[in-house]
Design a protein around this motif. Structure first.
Motif, mmCIF file in Angstrom:
data_model
loop_
_atom_site.group_PDB
_atom_site.id
_atom_site.type_symbol
_atom_site.label_atom_id
_atom_site.label_comp_id
_atom_site.label_asym_id
_atom_site.label_seq_id
_atom_site.Cartn_x
_atom_site.Cartn_y
_atom_site.Cartn_z
ATOM 1 N N UNK A 133 0.581 -1.504 0.114
ATOM 2 C CA UNK A 133 0.599 -0.021 -0.295
ATOM 3 C C UNK A 133 0.916 0.785 0.206
ATOM 4 N N UNK A 134 1.617 1.444 0.802
ATOM 5 C CA UNK A 134 2.480 2.394 1.132
ATOM 6 C C UNK A 134 3.772 2.840 -0.444
ATOM 7 N N UNK A 135 4.210 1.663 -1.281
ATOM 8 C CA UNK A 135 4.853 2.294 -2.908
ATOM 9 C C UNK A 135 3.696 3.123 -3.685
ATOM 10 N N UNK A 136 2.377 2.082 -3.719
ATOM 11 C CA UNK A 136 1.583 3.121 -4.665
ATOM 12 C C UNK A 136 0.902 4.220 -3.832
ATOM 13 N N UNK A 137 1.091 4.674 -2.555
ATOM 14 C CA UNK A 137 0.335 5.678 -1.586
ATOM 15 C C UNK A 137 1.669 6.752 -2.660
ATOM 16 N N UNK A 138 2.816 6.629 -2.653
ATOM 17 C CA UNK A 138 4.153 6.894 -2.705
ATOM 18 C C UNK A 138 4.171 7.706 -4.195
ATOM 19 N N UNK A 139 3.893 6.070 -4.867
ATOM 20 C CA UNK A 139 3.954 6.771 -6.577
ATOM 21 C C UNK A 139 2.431 7.870 -6.678
ATOM 22 N N UNK A 140 1.944 7.501 -6.307
ATOM 23 C CA UNK A 140 0.312 8.453 -6.568
ATOM 24 C C UNK A 140 0.739 9.864 -5.985
ATOM 25 N N UNK A 141 1.329 10.340 -5.017
ATOM 26 C CA UNK A 141 2.193 11.380 -4.359
ATOM 27 C C UNK A 141 3.437 11.987 -5.195
ATOM 28 N N UNK A 142 3.568 11.206 -5.953
ATOM 29 C CA UNK A 142 4.743 11.418 -6.708
ATOM 30 C C UNK A 142 4.562 12.455 -8.194
ATOM 31 N N UNK A 143 3.775 11.427 -8.096
ATOM 32 C CA UNK A 143 2.699 11.247 -10.407
ATOM 33 C C UNK A 143 2.051 12.635 -9.495
ATOM 34 N N UNK A 144 1.412 13.098 -8.546
ATOM 35 C CA UNK A 144 0.406 14.816 -8.021
ATOM 36 C C UNK A 144 1.835 15.415 -8.278
ATOM 37 N N UNK A 145 2.532 15.509 -7.368
ATOM 38 C CA UNK A 145 3.460 16.326 -7.480
ATOM 39 C C UNK A 145 3.720 16.677 -8.896
ATOM 40 N N UNK A 146 3.995 15.404 -9.447
ATOM 41 C CA UNK A 146 4.827 15.625 -10.578
ATOM 42 C C UNK A 146 3.801 17.055 -11.580
ATOM 43 N N UNK A 147 2.778 16.559 -11.786
ATOM 44 C CA UNK A 147 1.063 17.459 -12.525
ATOM 45 C C UNK A 147 1.350 18.488 -12.135
ATOM 46 N N UNK A 148 1.389 18.650 -10.831
ATOM 47 C CA UNK A 148 0.935 20.432 -9.945
ATOM 48 C C UNK A 148 2.736 20.775 -10.814
ATOM 49 N N UNK A 149 3.860 20.423 -10.605
ATOM 50 C CA UNK A 149 5.014 20.962 -11.339
ATOM 51 C C UNK A 149 4.634 21.399 -12.187
ATOM 52 N N UNK A 150 4.691 20.226 -12.901
ATOM 53 C CA UNK A 150 4.530 20.617 -14.561
ATOM 54 C C UNK A 150 3.316 21.895 -15.270
ATOM 55 N N UNK A 151 2.571 21.941 -14.215
ATOM 56 C CA UNK A 151 1.283 23.077 -14.576
ATOM 57 C C UNK A 151 2.281 24.178 -14.164
ATOM 58 N N UNK A 152 2.461 24.308 -12.805
ATOM 59 C CA UNK A 152 3.429 25.875 -12.265
ATOM 60 C C UNK A 152 4.434 26.418 -13.782
ATOM 61 N N UNK A 153 5.296 24.508 -14.161
ATOM 62 C CA UNK A 153 6.350 25.294 -14.760
ATOM 63 C C UNK A 153 5.720 26.140 -15.993
ATOM 64 N N UNK A 154 4.787 25.083 -16.279
ATOM 65 C CA UNK A 154 3.751 26.249 -18.426
ATOM 66 C C UNK A 154 3.481 27.203 -17.913
ATOM 67 N N UNK A 155 2.726 27.525 -16.721
ATOM 68 C CA UNK A 155 2.733 29.282 -16.121
ATOM 69 C C UNK A 155 3.354 29.749 -16.519
ATOM 70 N N UNK A 156 5.093 29.220 -16.700
ATOM 71 C CA UNK A 156 6.370 30.655 -15.773
ATOM 72 C C UNK A 156 6.325 30.453 -17.409
ATOM 73 N N UNK A 157 6.704 29.289 -18.315
ATOM 74 C CA UNK A 157 7.050 29.808 -20.032
ATOM 75 C C UNK A 157 6.105 31.117 -20.377
ATOM 76 N N UNK A 158 4.596 31.072 -20.637
ATOM 77 C CA UNK A 158 3.723 31.478 -20.439
ATOM 78 C C UNK A 158 3.784 32.988 -20.235
ATOM 79 N N UNK A 159 4.205 33.079 -18.786
ATOM 80 C CA UNK A 159 5.012 34.735 -18.313
ATOM 81 C C UNK A 159 6.147 35.519 -18.893
ATOM 82 N N UNK A 160 7.109 34.434 -18.772
ATOM 83 C CA UNK A 160 8.889 34.060 -19.597
ATOM 84 C C UNK A 160 8.136 34.873 -20.954
#
Length: 225
Positions: free
Chosen positions: A1-28
């Motif tokens: 269960x723990x590895x599954x939760x860790x993967x889910x959290x990594x994916x969530x972080x990756x999606x959020x980080x990518x969204x913010x990164x895209x916003x930075x590219x648009x801003x730049x």
């Protein structure tokens, strides 16, 4: 269960980080349209690249920065990930121009930003376009502009250096500029060729001893690099 939760959290972080990164590219990109001077646009992009790497969870360190000459030079780096350009934008002084494959110019927002910070595009698939791009790059070199090349030209899922194209070394020879061999460690792990999300981690950039171009043949420079 723990590895599954860790993967889910990594994916969530990756999606959020990518969204913010895209916003930075648009801003730049928007800022690059209104900021009047090239050096200001490059300085802004340099700072935003540093912020982007922190948001993506990439801790970047560099060694050998004192190997970068005070004058103009050619930085020749290995290429294994889409994050390579962001990493070098964040690390290098804003005086550098990037030499990039022509396809990048058509990417939404990214292409606009790259053009506005003075990047040069080379068409690898059309001989006429390739020659015109090479002439523009050589002219920049002869004018004393510092340039960044990924001499492999591209990357894929296979590890290891590909054959270097000679363009970076012709530019160095024509501009009498030293070549600074540069190694990016960890970028492939952070974002493999077919990955959509960035994995947090460490990236190390090594700037090695410059290779003088005066009197050197481009093929010999390529081999030494």
């Amino acid at each position: 269960m723990l590895p599954l939760l860790q993967r889910a959290l990594r994916t969530l972080h990756g999606v959020c980080a990518l969204a913010v990164f895209f916003m930075l590219v648009v801003t730049a990109s928007v800022a690059a349209l209104v900021v009047p001077r090239l050096e200001w646009r490059r300085s802004l992009t340099h700072r935003l690249a540093r912020i982007a790497l922190a948001i993506l969870g990439l801790r970047v360190t560099a060694t050998g920065l004192d190997n970068l000459p005070e004058g103009s030079c050619v930085v020749a780096a290995n290429h294994s990930s889409y994050v390579d350009g962001v990493v070098l934008t964040a690390i290098l002084p804003p005086r550098f121009s990037f030499v990039i494959k022509r396809e990048a110019a058509d990417m939404p927002f990214v292409g606009l930003l790259l053009r506005r910070i003075g990047s040069e595009f080379v068409d690898r698939n059309d001989q006429g376009g390739r020659q015109r791009g090479a002439r523009r790059v050589i002219k920049r070199a002869e004018q004393g502009h510092s340039l960044v090349f990924f001499p492999e030209g591209t990357f894929d899922e296979h590890a290891g250096l590909k054959r270097f194209h000679v363009g970076a070394f012709v530019a160095a020879e024509r501009g009498s500029m030293p070549v600074v061999p540069t190694i990016i460690h960890g970028a492939r792990r952070a974002m493999p060729s077919k990955a959509l999300l960035v994995r947090p981690g460490r990236i190390l950039v090594e700037f090695l001893t410059p290779l003088p171009a005066d009197g050197a043949r481009p093929d010999a420079l390529r081999e030494a690099t």
